[in-house]
Structure formats: structure tokens, C-alpha cells
Design an enzyme around this catalytic site. Structure first.
Site, short mmCIF file in Angstrom:
data_model
loop_
_atom_site.label_atom_id
_atom_site.label_comp_id
_atom_site.label_asym_id
_atom_site.label_seq_id
_atom_site.Cartn_x
_atom_site.Cartn_y
_atom_site.Cartn_z
N ASP A 82 0.91 -1.07 0.10
CA ASP A 82 -0.14 -0.06 0.00
C ASP A 82 0.79 1.29 -0.10
OD1 ASP A 82 0.76 -0.93 2.53
OD2 ASP A 82 -0.68 0.26 3.44
N GLU A 140 -0.67 -2.18 5.42
CA GLU A 140 0.38 -2.01 6.33
C GLU A 140 0.03 -0.72 6.98
OE1 GLU A 140 3.57 -0.95 8.79
OE2 GLU A 140 3.32 0.01 6.70
N GLU A 141 -0.05 0.24 6.46
CA GLU A 141 -0.30 1.46 6.94
C GLU A 141 -1.57 2.01 7.46
OE1 GLU A 141 2.32 3.56 6.92
OE2 GLU A 141 3.56 3.10 5.16
N HIS A 365 8.16 8.89 4.44
CA HIS A 365 6.91 9.38 4.58
C HIS A 365 6.74 11.05 4.14
CE1 HIS A 365 4.35 6.58 7.26
NE2 HIS A 365 5.30 6.01 6.61
#
Length: 392
Positions: A82, A140-141, A365
Site C-alpha cells: 500500500d 500495512e499503513e 513519508h
């Protein structure tokens, strides 16, 4: 350990494909629980390799099984797929085509490396005992995470070991980070609302100032780490959001506070919400305000199994040499790989993807995050050789 020039040549032969797969995924990112096209691309690519049993355990995940000719152990290898809700600011040719979405954490590289590993190993099906399962995980996020969904769907049934890797921006290219025991923390979240009585900024005595009370709450929450827990316990309490008021001369009715707690020890973890609410309750009552408190446990901590971790470290040393290994300290970051770890002995390791000479220096990020694509070979080669380390 199985050593073969044929295996090494097979890894070399997929290098360019792995890069192209990664670039395609980077251009076409999808958020957690929305990986429809990503999972279909992975499914179709795996089916093209042959020798694999490919399935869809959940709506957005993919699993492939490579079963050897003789019975033996089962090794699982996991990659996440993702992306994040970030507007990309890179300028290379394969930037995200999706407004406000980008692969800013390396999951595109993880997926490409595991596809490369599956293609390589599909050609060696008759040369190991047991089974390799390739887990392409969604979400996962975003809590509660795709790993939990995959485990609940039964993908770990019969798995003896499971491993995974993360391309890491703070580890230099050419290095592999190994951590024994606790590696990543449990990430919990909390929400606090302070309800006061708003009014004119020039007449504060007629109000119950939620901002002033909220400020005291924020300050005193830091006492949990500094004064309420053992200094030797790893614990973080961070405020990420403080919202209140709309005008300079108006005292707000309420304040919203949102933050995260990171920990490794279950007893410490369980004590934090009790301590937090005690502080919030005491401060708000002292000033005549009320409060609302919500606390949610996130993923479990990532804790590596010593024997599995040692097998990965030995594989890295044998394939790349002793200088490649860097023993890493635990991190207060988080990962839902812990859901797989609950089911079988496991190891999670880091692949260096930082390269200052190429300008690849931005943290995860960040809107200009990227990875050194030369690092993908490390992932494929370590995974492929680890299979023969575990399965013989």
C-alpha cells in the site's frame, strides 16, 4: 547453505524486471484497503511465472505457494503493497500518477523484490524440500492492518518460519540491518476532548478555558514517561494534534488532543491509558471542565526470534560478507508484520536504501522520498538464499 552460480545468475537476470515492476507500482499507487489494481497486477505477474499456486486470500491481498518435490518445512516471505496519502514532489520520470497519493515508504520496492524472488525460485522448485509462501499484503499503513486479515484468512496455517524486509532510508546502500529481540514498538492511539465554557477573550473569568486546561494536560502527560514508568522501559507518549478555537479574541468551548503511545512491554502498555485518564480527569476536574477519553491499541510490537534472525544474519554474511551487516537498535516505529510473528518464529530486517551520492536522502513519508534501486538486488538475493538456508 545451497550455493549455486545458477541461482546467482537467476537473481542477476531479474534485476531490470524488478526495477520496472517497482516503477510501474510507483506510478500507480493505491491506499490501504484500496489496492485493487495493485493486487491484480501482482496476481497476474505471479501467474506468468509458472510452478506457483496463486490465490487471493482476501479482497486486496495475494498469496503464491511454491511447493517442493519432497515434504519439509514451510517458509513464508512477506511484502506490503500500500501507498500513503502524500502528494509526491519528486521529478523523475515515474512519479505518481495519482493526485495526493504516493509510495513514500518503499512498499513498491518491497512488492517488486518479492515478485523477483518468486520468479527466481520458481525455476528452482525441485531443489529444496517443503514449501515457500509469498505473502503480498495490503494495508500495512492503516490500522487494523492487512496482516491481521491475511492471518485470519488462514495463510499462516502450517508455516514454520516467516521473514520480511524493509527498504530503509536511514541505512546506507550496501548495508543490511539486523536486530535481535524487540525491534519495533506497539503503536497505540488516543483521543482527548476537553469541554470547557467558551466566551470573550477579554473576559476570561467568565469562561472555563479549554485551551489553557488542554495545555496543562499536554504538559502533564509527559510525566508518564519521565516520572511514572521505569527509565529502563522503552516508552513514548507524543501529541500529534491539538485543535481548539477559531479566533484570537474568542476562548474556545472545547479542545481536541490526539496522539500516539509507543511501547514494547505489555505491562507498561496496559498501564498507560490508566495513567493518562487519571491525569486528564484530575486536571479537568480541578478547573471545572469535563473530558472525553478514547484509547485504542494498535499493532503488537515486532519482536524477532533469535534463531530465525541468526539464520538471516548468517545468510547475509555468507552472500555479501561480514561488512554488510549492521546490528540495529530497536525503533519506536511500528509494523503490522507482528501479526505474522504471532503465528510462527520470524525475523524482520532492514535493507539499506540511502545513497547520498545519488541524492537519495529523504526520510520515509516525505514527499521526496525514494530508494536506491540497486538495493533491490540485495532483497532478492537474500530472500532466495534464505530459502535454501531454511529449507535445505
Amino acid at each position: 547453505m545451497f550455493q549455486s552460480s545458477t541461482l546467482q545468475a537467476a537473481v542477476e537476470s531479474v534485476k531490470e524486471e524488478v526495477i520496472q515492476w517497482r516503477r510501474y507500482l510507483h506510478e500507480n499507487p493505491e491506499l490501504s484497503f484500496e489496492e485493487e489494481n495493485t493486487s491484480q497486477f501482482v496476481y497476474d505477474t505471479l501467474c506468468s511465472f509458472g510452478n506457483l499456486e496463486v490465490s487471493r486470500p482476501t479482497k486486496y491481498s495475494v498469496m503464491a505457494r511454491l511447493i517442493g518435490p519432497q515434504p519439509g518445512k514451510t517458509l513464508g516471505i512477506r511484502a506490503d503493497m500500500d501507498a500513503l496519502p502524500i502528494q509526491e514532489e519528486n521529478t523523475f520520470d515515474f512519479v505518481s500518477k495519482a493526485p495526493g497519493i504516493m509510495h513514500a515508504c518503499g512498499h513498491d520496492g518491497h512488492t517488486a523484490m518479492l515478485l523477483g524472488t518468486a520468479k527466481v525460485l520458481a525455476g528452482f522448485k525441485d531443489q529444496f524440500k517443503g514449501e515457500v509462501r509469498f505473502f503480498f499484503q495490503h494495508a500495512e499503513e492503516y490500522f487494523p492492518g492487512g496482516a491481521k486479515e491475511m492471518v485470519e484468512a488462514g495463510v499462516m496455517k502450517g508455516v514454520d518460519f516467516v521473514i520480511a524486509a524493509h527498504l530503509m532510508s536511514h541505512v546506507d546502500f550496501g548495508k543490511v540491518g539486523i536486530t535481535y529481540g524487540p525491534m519495533m514498538a506497539a503503536p497505540d492511539a488516543f483521543w482527548i476532548t476537553i469541554n470547557g465554557i467558551g466566551g470573550h477573550g477579554g473576559m476570561p473569568h467568565q469562561t472555563t478555558d479549554s485551551i489553557a486546561i488542554g495545555a496543562q494536560v499536554v504538559t502533564n502527560l509527559q510525566h508518564i514517561v519521565s516520572r511514572n514508568t521505569d527509565p529502563l522501559d522503552n516508552l513514548v507518549v507524543s501529541i500529534g494534534k491539538f485543535v481548539g478555537g477559531e479566533a484570537a479574541n474568542v476562548i474556545a468551548n472545547s479542545v481536541e488532543i490526539n496522539g500516539t503511545v509507543r511501547s514494547f512491554d505489555e505491562k507498561v502498555r496496559a498501564s498507560v491509558p490508566v495513567l493518562m485518564e487519571r491525569i486528564v480527569k484530575g486536571i479537568t476536574e480541578a478547573h471545572g471542565a469535563t473530558y472525553e477519553f478514547k484509547y485504542v491499541n494498535g499493532y503488537m510490537p515486532v519482536i524477532n526470534h533469535d534463531e530465525v534472525t541468526r539464520a538471516i544474519e548468517d545468510t547475509v554474511r555468507e552472500v555479501y560478507g561480514d561488512d554488510t551487516v549492521e546490528i540495529q537498535r530497536p525503533s519506536m516505529g511500528a509494523e503490522d508484520f507482528s501479526a505474522f510473528q504471532k503465528e510462527a518464529p520470524s525475523a524482520y530486517f532492514l535493507i539499506g536504501a540511502r545513497n547520498e551520492e545519488k541524492g537519495i536522502v529523504y526520510p520515509h513519508h516525505h514527499p521526496r522520498f525514494t530508494v536506491d534501486e540497486d538495493a533491490f538486488e540485495y532483497g532478492v538475493k537474500i530472500f532466495a538464499n534464505a530459502v535454501f538456508k531454511f529449507l535445505g
